[in-house]
Design an enzyme around this catalytic site. Structure first.
Site, PDB file in Angstrom:
ATOM      1  N   CYS A   2      87.726 -80.832 -14.831  1.00 58.53           N
ATOM      2  CA  CYS A   2      87.316 -82.223 -14.713  1.00 58.53           C
ATOM      3  C   CYS A   2      86.759 -82.622 -16.067  1.00 58.53           C
ATOM      4  CB  CYS A   2      86.198 -82.387 -13.685  1.00 58.53           C
ATOM      5  SG  CYS A   2      86.640 -81.808 -12.047  1.00 58.53           S
ATOM      6  N   ARG A  27      92.121 -84.009 -18.348  1.00 58.88           N
ATOM      7  CA  ARG A  27      91.446 -82.931 -17.629  1.00 58.88           C
ATOM      8  C   ARG A  27      91.421 -83.164 -16.122  1.00 58.88           C
ATOM      9  NH1 ARG A  27      88.382 -79.722 -20.786  1.00 58.88           N
ATOM     10  NH2 ARG A  27      87.111 -79.113 -19.010  1.00 58.88           N
ATOM     11  N   TRP A  74      89.405 -83.669 -11.100  1.00 61.85           N
ATOM     12  CA  TRP A  74      90.601 -82.949 -10.687  1.00 61.85           C
ATOM     13  C   TRP A  74      90.144 -82.125  -9.499  1.00 61.85           C
ATOM     14  CZ3 TRP A  74      95.658 -82.987 -11.654  1.00 61.85           C
ATOM     15  CH2 TRP A  74      96.421 -81.875 -11.359  1.00 61.85           C
ATOM     16  N   ASN A 100      81.636 -79.890 -13.506  1.00 56.50           N
ATOM     17  CA  ASN A 100      82.978 -79.337 -13.667  1.00 56.50           C
ATOM     18  C   ASN A 100      82.860 -77.836 -13.452  1.00 56.50           C
ATOM     19  OD1 ASN A 100      85.577 -78.681 -14.585  1.00 56.50           O
ATOM     20  ND2 ASN A 100      84.887 -78.575 -16.704  1.00 56.50           N
ATOM     21  N   GLY A 101      83.659 -77.280 -12.561  1.00 63.17           N
ATOM     22  CA  GLY A 101      83.575 -75.836 -12.296  1.00 63.17           C
ATOM     23  C   GLY A 101      83.590 -75.596 -10.796  1.00 63.17           C
ATOM     24  N   GLU A 485     113.805 -68.075 -16.088  1.00 60.77           N
ATOM     25  CA  GLU A 485     112.732 -68.983 -16.483  1.00 60.77           C
ATOM     26  C   GLU A 485     112.720 -69.165 -18.007  1.00 60.77           C
ATOM     27  OE1 GLU A 485     110.999 -71.125 -15.279  1.00 60.77           O
ATOM     28  OE2 GLU A 485     109.286 -71.368 -16.608  1.00 60.77           O
ATOM     29  N   LYS A 489     113.309 -72.763 -19.978  1.00 61.34           N
ATOM     30  CA  LYS A 489     112.331 -73.314 -20.920  1.00 61.34           C
ATOM     31  C   LYS A 489     112.993 -73.601 -22.256  1.00 61.34           C
ATOM     32  CE  LYS A 489     109.745 -73.785 -18.870  1.00 61.34           C
ATOM     33  NZ  LYS A 489     108.970 -73.832 -17.651  1.00 61.34           N
ATOM     34  N   GLU A 492     115.334 -76.629 -21.952  1.00 59.65           N
ATOM     35  CA  GLU A 492     114.593 -77.839 -21.606  1.00 59.65           C
ATOM     36  C   GLU A 492     113.940 -78.506 -22.820  1.00 59.65           C
ATOM     37  OE1 GLU A 492     111.307 -76.823 -19.040  1.00 59.65           O
ATOM     38  OE2 GLU A 492     111.107 -78.854 -18.271  1.00 59.65           O
ATOM     39  N   HIS A 508     131.001 -58.874 -16.098  1.00 59.80           N
ATOM     40  CA  HIS A 508     131.852 -59.606 -15.158  1.00 59.80           C
ATOM     41  C   HIS A 508     132.176 -61.009 -15.663  1.00 59.80           C
ATOM     42  CE1 HIS A 508     131.444 -56.342 -12.344  1.00 59.80           C
ATOM     43  NE2 HIS A 508     130.139 -56.379 -12.523  1.00 59.80           N
ATOM     44  N   LYS A 607     107.849 -85.277 -15.841  1.00 59.20           N
ATOM     45  CA  LYS A 607     106.965 -84.203 -15.367  1.00 59.20           C
ATOM     46  C   LYS A 607     107.087 -84.034 -13.858  1.00 59.20           C
ATOM     47  CE  LYS A 607     103.827 -81.058 -15.598  1.00 59.20           C
ATOM     48  NZ  LYS A 607     104.355 -79.742 -16.002  1.00 59.20           N
TER      49      LYS A 607
HETATM   50  O1  M6R Z   1     106.060 -80.222  -9.691  1.00 63.01           O
HETATM   51  P1  M6R Z   1     107.086 -79.200  -9.292  1.00 63.01           P
HETATM   52  O2  M6R Z   1     106.598 -77.814  -9.471  1.00 63.01           O
HETATM   53  O3  M6R Z   1     107.613 -79.416  -7.919  1.00 63.01           O
HETATM   54  O4  M6R Z   1     108.276 -79.413 -10.306  1.00 63.01           O
HETATM   55  C1  M6R Z   1     109.453 -78.686 -10.168  1.00 63.01           C
HETATM   56  C2  M6R Z   1     110.324 -78.798 -11.383  1.00 63.01           C
HETATM   57  O5  M6R Z   1     110.662 -80.140 -11.609  1.00 63.01           O
HETATM   58  C3  M6R Z   1     109.628 -78.257 -12.635  1.00 63.01           C
HETATM   59  O6  M6R Z   1     109.227 -76.940 -12.449  1.00 63.01           O
HETATM   60  C4  M6R Z   1     110.576 -78.308 -13.848  1.00 63.01           C
HETATM   61  O7  M6R Z   1     111.625 -77.438 -13.667  1.00 63.01           O
HETATM   62  C5  M6R Z   1     109.802 -78.015 -15.130  1.00 63.01           C
HETATM   63  N1  M6R Z   1     109.877 -79.124 -16.004  1.00 63.01           N
HETATM   64  C6  M6R Z   1     110.287 -76.827 -15.863  1.00 63.01           C
HETATM   65  O8  M6R Z   1     109.533 -76.559 -16.994  1.00 63.01           O
END
Ligand code: M6R
Length: 612
Positions: A2, A27, A74, A100-101, A485, A489, A492, A508, A607
């Site tokens: 927070c 935050r 938060w 906060n905490g 993963e 990343k 992305e 394969h 996001k």
């Molecule tokens: O908020 P969510 O965890 O549901 O989001 C899922 C995906 O949109 C999210 O993980 C996305 O793949 C990320 N941008 C990857 O870094």
């Protein structure tokens, strides 16, 4: 996480607080509030919603107040509602507190205060106990009352309090959550982070754990827990505002990567007992019978959360011995899955708002199934609609590329797997103890993975990687989801085409794409398949691929077979994804940086994906 701001001086406290809170919204942003000194009273104005909403409500009010404290929340304990927003009043309304905490013994304190002191609680927060506790010890000296109250408190806190009986004064204390003093001319400030101070001063002082401070407009005194005055060094800040918001890092993504040791520690906090090897997740409110009845689990998620689910599948199947299917949410919702009454659906979502994941949750509930959510956002739609919620305590994640949320999703899944195994009586105590000890060691190990030398090495590697338009991630067993993963990343944020491949699958098909010099990142942490992984690496070497391995320390053969190796501290075999994903995050980050991409806001992405 927070954000806190406190002000005392000759300006309009309201304006300083609102401006400071806006700088701290990274935050937390689910509710906001201020307390302002007005004609000998402390007036609170607070509500669920943003600092912008709060500003509108305050329009034309309390313009002359010179002392106040504010908070942007938060949610942790208690949903994001008006009542749970900070500041909180004590019973007499003479004392106000922002915090906060997490107060770990808040329930015991709440019981004590309500039974012995007759205090009535107005919110579900852990913070409200602080307001009443300080009041209980108040004998005309707010600092002494705070100091005494903190002797009863377990947990983490950055807190600021004021009393209408000493209206010129803010008192503060810090343990495990940040607080920074800003020294002004005829004014002094306190805040959770530097951006909230910079418009007013660059002369600051960082409060350390166990320290308390008293601020008046013309004086700041810092104390230790015993009440002795301390001499503190001042810190002159030369960052610009933008850098300060990112904690001095160039991007939120890097900041969030670096926050991972703390995020993991927070997610484990109060849920494990290392001595007994026990995990306690009473917050889930499952009965043992319910847990025993589960015959199969579906994990439903998108993107990075889906990758966390893949690790979860391996761990749950190994520790609990029940089948787990992991489903991409957008497929699950339309494929008429074979759901039965004794199946449990777990949805994973950082934001708790992802449309496909939410649709998966609703589908499962409409079939009468129990749904458990793993999410990072208290009060999110997923958390409200699920039957059981396990929060990750990563704090707000701002960068589009998910990093610390992923790590804490893994932690939540490990915790749940151990909990389920223990509740069903299928997890031997020795094994549970090894895992719980392993979990407890992770923050320290993450810190060592993230040391300066390691980061510099990965950065150097990325200067080379960034020149390529294509790259591969390979791994076997638990390394396979981490490869997925890592590749997500990289593509992305750097826009390098990255393909993840279970290493045994190379021959394969994908092997046809291995050409001279092409970068291949090989994850090698699984002892049981070490020989197989090494022979896959040889297949790549033979086609000219350039292998950068991320390997478990002690796997000495790896370095003889690859161009470069990054060793990870040894850790329990099932926990390796928590460490091995970190170099892949830094590789993505530095490759994106080298290519000049917009790291925190990659093209075409958002996001939170709230549309289908
Ligand atoms: O908020 P969510 O965890 O549901 O989001 C899922 C995906 O949109 C999210 O993980 C996305 O793949 C990320 N941008 C990857 O870094």
């Amino acid at each position: 996480m927070c954000g806190i701001v406190g002000y005392t001086g000759n300006k309009s406290a309201k304006d300083v607080l609102i401006e400071g809170l806006k700088k701290l919204e990274y935050r937390g942003y689910d509710s906001a509030g201020v307390a302002l000194e007005d004609n000998g009273k402390l007036e609170i104005c607070k509500a669920a919603g943003s600092v912008g909403d709060l500003e509108k409500t305050l329009n034309g009010k309390f313009n002359t107040a010179g002392l106040g404290l504010g908070h942007t929340r938060w949610a942790t304990h208690g949903r994001p509602t008006d009542e749970n927003a900070h500041p909180h009043y004590s019973a007499s309304r003479e004392i106000v507190v922002v915090h906060n905490g997490i107060i770990e013994n808040h329930q015991a304190l709440r019981d004590r205060l309500s039974i012995e002191g007759g205090y009535e609680f107005r919110s579900e927060t852990d913070t409200e106990v602080l307001a009443h506790l300080i009041e209980e010890y108040y004998r005309g000296d707010l600092f002494e009352a705070l100091r005494r109250a903190l002797l009863d408190v377990e947990g983490s806190y950055a807190l600021v309090a004021a009393s209408s009986r000493e209206p010129e004064k803010l008192v503060c204390a810090r343990k495990d959550s940040p607080l920074i003093i800003g020294y002004g001319d005829g004014e002094n400030l306190i805040a959770s982070d530097i951006p909230a101070l910079l418009t007013h001063t660059r002369k600051t002082c960082i409060l350390e754990d166990g320290e308390l401070a008293v601020l008046t407009a013309d004086r700041v005194v810092v104390y230790n827990r015993q009440g002795d005055i301390l001499e503190k060094d001042t810190l002159e800040i030369d960052w610009d505002l933008e850098a300060a918001e990112k904690g001095g890092y160039d991007h939120f993504m890097l900041k969030e990567i670096m926050e991972q040791p703390v995020a993991v520690r927070e997610t484990l906090r109060q849920r494990i007992s290392a001595g007994e090897g026990k995990v306690s997740l009473s917050e889930l409110e499952f009965s043992v019978d319910e847990l025993k009845r589960v015959e199969k689990i579906f994990i439903v998620a998108c993107g990075t959360a889906y990758h966390a689910g893949l690790v979860g599948k391996a761990v749950i199947e190994k520790l609990v011995g029940i089948p787990v299917e992991v489903e991409v949410a957008s497929e699950f919702r339309y494929r008429e899955p074979l759901l039965e009454q004794n199946h449990l659906v777990i949805v994973i979502s950082q934001s708790g708002e992802t449309a496909d994941t939410l649709a998966g949750l609703r589908l499962a509930r409409s079939r009468g199934l129990n749904v458990m959510a793993i999410t990072n956002v208290v009060g999110s739609t997923v958390s409200r609609e699920a039957d059981h919620v396990l929060y990750t305590w990563a704090g707000p994640e701002i960068a589009v590329a998910s990093t610390k949320a992923y790590l804490t999703q893994l932690i939540a899944l490990y915790l749940f797997a151990i909990y389920l195994g223990e509740s069903r009586g299928v997890l031997p105590v020795e094994e549970a103890m090894g895992l719980v000890k392993g979990l407890q060691s992770l923050p320290g190990k993450l810190n060592s993975v993230l040391n300066e030398e390691n980061v510099a090495r990965l950065k150097t590697y990325c200067d080379h990687l960034a020149k390529w338009e294509s790259a591969f991630f390979v791994g076997r067993n638990l390394d396979s989801p981490v490869a997925m993963e890592g590749s997500l990343k990289l593509k992305e944020i750097s826009y390098i085409h990255a393909e993840a491949c279970a290493a045994g699958e190379l021959k394969h098909g994908p092997l046809a794409l291995i050409v001279d010099g092409i970068p291949v990142i090989a994850l090698v942490t699984q002892e049981a398949v070490l020989d197989k992984a090494l022979s896959n690496i040889q297949e790549i070497n033979a086609r000219g691929g350039e292998v950068f391995a991320i390997a478990q320390e002690g796997f000495d053969d790896v370095q003889n077979q690859v161009d470069s190796v990054f060793y990870l501290p040894p850790v329990h075999n099932l926990l390796t994804p928590v460490l091995s994903v970190v170099p892949t995050q830094l590789i993505a980050y530095y490759a994106a940086l080298a290519r000049g991409s917009a790291v925190d806001k990659p093209r075409n992405l958002a996001k939170s994906v709230t549309v289908e």
